[in-house]
Design a protein around this motif. Sequence first.
Motif, short mmCIF file in Angstrom:
data_model
loop_
_atom_site.label_atom_id
_atom_site.label_comp_id
_atom_site.label_asym_id
_atom_site.label_seq_id
_atom_site.Cartn_x
_atom_site.Cartn_y
_atom_site.Cartn_z
N GLY A 1 1.64 11.85 -10.03
CA GLY A 1 0.36 12.04 -9.37
C GLY A 1 0.48 12.99 -8.21
N ARG A 2 -0.66 13.24 -7.55
CA ARG A 2 -0.66 14.16 -6.41
C ARG A 2 -1.32 13.46 -5.23
NH1 ARG A 2 -3.41 19.63 -8.26
NH2 ARG A 2 -4.96 18.12 -9.00
N MET A 3 -0.88 13.78 -4.03
CA MET A 3 -1.45 13.23 -2.81
C MET A 3 -1.65 14.38 -1.84
SD MET A 3 -0.28 9.91 -0.56
CE MET A 3 1.34 10.59 -0.20
N LYS A 4 -2.83 14.94 -1.82
CA LYS A 4 -3.13 16.09 -0.98
C LYS A 4 -3.85 15.65 0.28
CE LYS A 4 -3.49 19.58 -4.62
NZ LYS A 4 -4.36 20.61 -5.24
N ALA B 1 0.83 -1.20 0.00
CA ALA B 1 0.00 0.00 0.00
C ALA B 1 0.87 1.26 0.00
CB ALA B 1 -0.93 0.00 1.21
N VAL B 2 1.87 1.28 0.88
CA VAL B 2 2.76 2.44 0.93
C VAL B 2 3.51 2.61 -0.38
CG1 VAL B 2 4.80 3.41 2.07
CG2 VAL B 2 3.00 2.32 3.44
N SER B 3 4.01 1.52 -0.94
CA SER B 3 4.75 1.59 -2.21
C SER B 3 3.87 2.10 -3.34
CB SER B 3 5.29 0.20 -2.56
OG SER B 3 6.19 -0.26 -1.58
N THR B 4 2.61 1.70 -3.35
CA THR B 4 1.69 2.14 -4.40
C THR B 4 1.47 3.65 -4.34
OG1 THR B 4 0.56 -0.01 -4.41
CG2 THR B 4 -0.63 1.86 -5.36
N PHE B 5 1.23 4.17 -3.14
CA PHE B 5 1.03 5.61 -3.00
C PHE B 5 2.29 6.39 -3.38
CE2 PHE B 5 -2.60 4.41 -0.29
CZ PHE B 5 -3.55 5.31 -0.74
#
Length: 240
Positions: A236-239, A224-228
């Motif tokens: 991509g963006r992670m806000k 999961a962490v690797s995917t994000f």
Amino acid sequence: TQYYMWFIHVEIMVFIGFGFLMTYLRRYSLGAIMLNFLGSCLMFLVAILIVGAAQQTLGTDQRTIRVDMHLLIECTYCAATGMIAYGAVIGKATPTQLVWLMVALVPGFALNQYIVVFRLHILDLGGSNVIHLFGCYYGLAVSYVLSRNVPAHGMGHPKKTSSYKNDMSSMLGTLFLWVFWPSFNAALASVSSAATTGPAVRGHAASEQFLCVVNTVITLSGAAVSTFMTSVLGGGRMKA
């Protein structure tokens, strides 16, 4: 009592996890859940006879099927295999076609499992070969047959769209699958003690089920962490 908790966890994955996972199409939400419900129940019942016969009577003198928790978990695995295949034909097969496809999958699942596990003696905890690969290729083959005369196999169909609500409900199903995946892998693992299978952990016997759970949890969390992180590095963006 040894298997009941694991059985319930796998049932939650099949009926809730896969059910909500299949709601990603905008015009196929409630229908996807209901067909998941119907197909899983149908395969579960048929599998009691066919999977039970393949496991307990082939190559033995036994002529009756003993229904126990072990067999019920195996039948739920069969239903999960059908739901994996269902993901490839959702929106392409009619309810009647889907019912026949699910029933036809059960003998193939039982035969594949008998060859892989009971004849070749391959250790397949979690069902990488028996469940996931078989369900995947069965679904892809059926999808190809159903859409072989459709341009681009229906990829450009106007109804092949999603929405924010569909993505939310589908993500909910994903989280159910994620949380209960350790139970899916460990449900039928042996609980033999560390005295014969491995070292003790914190003074207690380390069972194979315990090791399955620990390995799966760590692997899922890392994935999961690797995917994000990969999504962010890929543009991509992670806000917050």
